[in-house]
Write an enzyme that holds these catalytic residues in place. Structure first.
Site, mmCIF file in Angstrom:
data_model
loop_
_atom_site.group_PDB
_atom_site.id
_atom_site.type_symbol
_atom_site.label_atom_id
_atom_site.label_comp_id
_atom_site.label_asym_id
_atom_site.label_seq_id
_atom_site.Cartn_x
_atom_site.Cartn_y
_atom_site.Cartn_z
ATOM 1 N N ARG A 19 -10.660 -9.750 -12.896
ATOM 2 C CA ARG A 19 -10.599 -10.870 -11.941
ATOM 3 C C ARG A 19 -12.022 -11.128 -11.471
ATOM 4 O O ARG A 19 -12.605 -10.291 -10.765
ATOM 5 C CB ARG A 19 -9.706 -10.507 -10.758
ATOM 6 C CG ARG A 19 -8.211 -10.378 -11.107
ATOM 7 C CD ARG A 19 -7.395 -10.043 -9.878
ATOM 8 N NE ARG A 19 -5.970 -10.239 -10.071
ATOM 9 C CZ ARG A 19 -5.085 -9.242 -10.188
ATOM 10 N NH1 ARG A 19 -5.478 -7.989 -10.134
ATOM 11 N NH2 ARG A 19 -3.803 -9.507 -10.347
ATOM 12 N N HIS B 195 0.810 -1.220 0.000
ATOM 13 C CA HIS B 195 0.000 0.000 0.000
ATOM 14 C C HIS B 195 0.840 1.266 0.000
ATOM 15 O O HIS B 195 0.463 2.274 -0.582
ATOM 16 C CB HIS B 195 -0.946 -0.008 1.193
ATOM 17 C CG HIS B 195 -2.292 -0.478 0.787
ATOM 18 N ND1 HIS B 195 -2.918 -1.529 1.385
ATOM 19 C CD2 HIS B 195 -3.094 -0.062 -0.196
ATOM 20 C CE1 HIS B 195 -4.066 -1.734 0.784
ATOM 21 N NE2 HIS B 195 -4.201 -0.858 -0.173
ATOM 22 N N GLU C 72 1.216 -18.672 -16.412
ATOM 23 C CA GLU C 72 1.717 -18.319 -15.078
ATOM 24 C C GLU C 72 2.388 -19.509 -14.398
ATOM 25 O O GLU C 72 2.766 -19.448 -13.242
ATOM 26 C CB GLU C 72 0.637 -17.673 -14.208
ATOM 27 C CG GLU C 72 -0.742 -18.232 -14.342
ATOM 28 C CD GLU C 72 -1.807 -17.451 -13.585
ATOM 29 O OE1 GLU C 72 -1.512 -16.414 -12.977
ATOM 30 O OE2 GLU C 72 -2.950 -17.915 -13.594
ATOM 31 N N ARG D 277 4.198 -16.247 -2.774
ATOM 32 C CA ARG D 277 3.768 -14.845 -2.957
ATOM 33 C C ARG D 277 3.330 -14.183 -1.663
ATOM 34 O O ARG D 277 3.334 -12.962 -1.546
ATOM 35 C CB ARG D 277 2.537 -14.805 -3.872
ATOM 36 C CG ARG D 277 2.810 -14.722 -5.289
ATOM 37 C CD ARG D 277 1.509 -14.890 -6.054
ATOM 38 N NE ARG D 277 0.746 -13.664 -6.146
ATOM 39 C CZ ARG D 277 -0.287 -13.514 -6.967
ATOM 40 N NH1 ARG D 277 -0.668 -14.495 -7.742
ATOM 41 N NH2 ARG D 277 -0.942 -12.390 -7.027
ATOM 42 N N ASN E 92 2.980 -12.363 -11.721
ATOM 43 C CA ASN E 92 3.009 -12.541 -10.261
ATOM 44 C C ASN E 92 3.165 -14.028 -9.924
ATOM 45 O O ASN E 92 4.036 -14.418 -9.147
ATOM 46 C CB ASN E 92 1.715 -12.025 -9.618
ATOM 47 C CG ASN E 92 1.403 -10.597 -10.012
ATOM 48 O OD1 ASN E 92 2.294 -9.859 -10.384
ATOM 49 N ND2 ASN E 92 0.142 -10.214 -9.953
ATOM 50 N N CYS F 168 -0.207 -9.316 -17.742
ATOM 51 C CA CYS F 168 -1.186 -8.694 -16.847
ATOM 52 C C CYS F 168 -0.740 -8.753 -15.388
ATOM 53 O O CYS F 168 -1.510 -8.441 -14.495
ATOM 54 C CB CYS F 168 -2.564 -9.310 -17.016
ATOM 55 S SG CYS F 168 -2.616 -11.052 -16.608
HETATM 56 C C1 PEP Z 1 -0.584 -13.056 -11.982
HETATM 57 O O1 PEP Z 1 -0.437 -14.142 -11.406
HETATM 58 O O2 PEP Z 1 0.363 -12.369 -12.439
HETATM 59 C C2 PEP Z 1 -1.937 -12.506 -12.172
HETATM 60 C C3 PEP Z 1 -2.142 -11.441 -12.907
HETATM 61 O O3 PEP Z 1 -2.952 -13.121 -11.517
HETATM 62 P P1 PEP Z 1 -3.243 -12.924 -9.934
HETATM 63 O O4 PEP Z 1 -2.324 -11.860 -9.437
HETATM 64 O O5 PEP Z 1 -4.683 -12.593 -9.836
HETATM 65 O O6 PEP Z 1 -2.913 -14.309 -9.430
HETATM 66 MG MG MG Z 2 -2.128 -15.433 -11.095
#
Ligand code: PEP
Ligand code: MG
EC number: 2.7.3.9
Length: 546
Positions: free
Chosen positions: A282, A180, A407, A441, A430, A478
């Site tokens: 999403r 944030h 991914e 993550r 991500n 994305c």
């Molecule tokens: C990602 O994994 O990069 C993605 C865009 O999906 P999320 O962050 O919703 O898992």
């Molecule tokens: Mg993802």
């Protein structure tokens, strides 16, 4: 003779530069006040304090963050959970903290956008506990001049109140590119460097030059260095103000600039901005915490509202990205030891194909109601067979633009086969970073491994683009990587032709791309991939782009 310059490096969180005196802050030094009588009283006090702060917030994003905190502080379920823990012997102070951390873990389990709310709940837990213990929240320093705020980390509620005229730069020892602090600093236009170890001890009381574009903090910089960084930033600001309209490189190669959103309200707000569509909708929010699947009619209405808002512009819906760690109880999935490696994303269709089928029907029906052609993609695709099965199901439902998210490293490495029956690919950097670097993550301790500049991650993006090039399939990104202007240049150099990001990141990405010819983007990609680590990749590209 010039002064010796000492430089600290961290993560470039909010672009721009500033030269001012650093003031260290420890929010732990709270003053004593009358303690709250019980959990309800603490909730009422925290809500009142946050409302007061929301009214004083210095940006719409800041007010939004504070309103979200108000919701958590007054949440009947959170308060009931805390009270039930008092009944089992916990002190009220411990109970509010532990109830908040249970809640936060659930949000983290949801991943992505919702996981980003977890620190908000923890912040609320800490505020409730402080109120019960008679500690008032510490105030930000007021040294009587503009300053660079240096702290271990900043709570969202503190960042939301920053006055950019007073706090002209931010350096934190913790935090990451999606925290944030970063998001709010960007929205306020305050240059920021986060994840900068040792910053408080080294910088407090010194003149510093915060270079939020390169992720560097120079201690007692000389006049030449200040002038050169300031003039570079001045040029960037001028170019940014001039750039509008569709994204493209300096030699006119189109790069679609899209946004990531998760609710109808966000979609409607983004539709009013200078963006070319939605690159990632999403759909999880619609399913969250539901004990029953949302009715088909509700799904259709939601998707139609999003399509309506964007009209002719591209809208990419992602099918439900749930997993056994996520509170989507009606899916009836089993408990797992390693949920990130378990039944999540498209894999849930193995046992609940009906849920995916209904969602695809809802997209198709929303498309026909609005006379639009949405793009639809599945998350967490690992093999060609999964991609084929999804493509055939989606096409059979009457959807014409079918894609997959890349991914999982296997999908990136075998992209030609995985993409053989789809129309597009969208790289989720991500999760791709999480799986490529074997770093959870949700775990702060391994956050540096998840840096989107990791050369290994860029190799996987390159492999995806090469795999897609045989059929000239459009490849987009994305994940968070798309929001970093210099990294966006690298991604385009690797072959990416659409970038989807938080709406506020679009102008800087557009302006930076407009300055770079495709040949320079390709050179930036080579330089970044040749680097040994994320920080050298970042610096080498910053050097190249000037
Ligand atoms: C990602 O994994 O990069 C993605 C865009 O999906 P999320 O962050 O919703 O898992
Ligand atoms: Mg993802």
């Amino acid at each position: 003779m010039s002064t010796v310059v000492t430089t600290l490096t961290g993560v470039a969180a909010s672009h721009g530069s500033v030269h001012a005196r650093a003031v260290g802050w420890d929010p732990g030094t709270a003053v004593a006040v009358e303690p709250a009588a019980d959990i309800d009283d603490a909730s009422a006090r925290v809500v009142a304090d946050l409302r007061f702060r929301a009214a004083a917030a210095t940006s719409p994003e800041g007010a939004e963050v504070l309103e979200a905190l108000v919701m958590f502080a007054a949440d009947p379920e959170l308060l009931a959970l805390a009270k039930s823990r008092v009944d089992t012997g916990e002190t009220p102070e411990a109970a509010v903290r532990s109830a908040a951390s249970t809640y936060a873990e659930q949000l983290r389990g949801l991943g992505g956008y919702l996981a980003e709310r977890a620190p908000d709940v923890e912040d609320v837990g800490a505020r409730l506990a402080d109120s019960l213990a008679g500690r008032a929240p510490a105030e930000l320093p007021r040294p009587g001049h503009p300053y660079v705020l240096v702290a271990r980390d900043l709570a969202p509620a503190d960042t939301a109140l920053l006055d950019p005229q007073v706090v002209v730069g931010i350096v934190t020892e913790q935090g990451g590119p999606t925290s944030h602090t970063t998001i709010l600093a960007r929205s306020l236009g305050i240059p920021a460097v986060v994840a900068c170890p040792g910053a408080r001890a080294a910088l407090d009381g010194h003149e510093v030059l915060v270079d939020g574009t390169r992720g560097e903090v120079h201690l007692d910089p000389d006049a030449d260095l200040v002038a050169s960084v300031e003039s570079r930033e001045q040029q960037v600001a001028e170019r940014r103000a001039q750039a509008t309209g569709p994204g493209a490189t300096a030699d006119g190669v189109p790069v679609k600039l899209l946004v990531n959103v998760g609710t109808v309200d966000e979609a409607v707000a983004a539709a009013g901005q200078d963006v070319e569509g939605i690159g990632l909708f999403r759909t999880e929010f619609l399913f969250l915490g539901r004990t029953e699947e949302p009715e088909l009619a509700e799904q259709i209405e939601t998707y139609a509202a999003v399509l309506e808002a964007f009209g002719e512009r591209r809208v990419v819906f992602r099918t439900l990205d749930a997993g056994s760690d996520k509170p989507v109880p009606f899916l009836g999935l089993a408990e797992e030891e390693n949920p990130a490696l378990g039944v999540r994303g498209l894999r849930t269709a193995t046992s609940r194909l009906d849920v995916l089928e209904r969602q695809l029907r809802a997209f198709a029906e929303a498309a026909s109601r609005t006379g639009t052609e949405p793009w639809v993609m599945a998350p967490m695709v690992s093999t060609p067979a999964e991609a084929d099965a999804f493509a055939s199901l989606a096409r059979g439902t009457g959807l014409h633009h079918v894609g997959v998210m890349v991914e999982v490293p296997s999908a990136a490495l075998r992209a030609a086969q995985v993409l053989r029956s789809v129309d597009f690919a969208s790289i989720g950097t991500n999760d791709l970073a999480q799986y490529a670097l074997a770093a959870d993550r949700q775990l702060g301790d391994v956050a540096p491994l998840l840096d989107p500049w990791q050369p290994a991650l860029l190799d996987l993006v390159a492999s995806t683009c090469t795999g897609a090039s045989g059929r000239e399939l459009p490849v987009g990104v994305c994940g968070e990587a798309a929001a970093d202007p210099h990294l966006a240049v690298v991604l385009v150099g690797l072959g990416v032709r659409s970038l989807s990001m938080a709406p506020r990141a679009v102008p800087a990405v557009r302006a930076t791309l407009a300055e770079a010819h495709l040949s320079l983007c390709r050179r930036a990609a080579e330089v970044a991939r040749a680097a040994a680590d994320p920080q050298s990749a970042r610096s080498a590209v910053a050097e190249l782009l000037g």
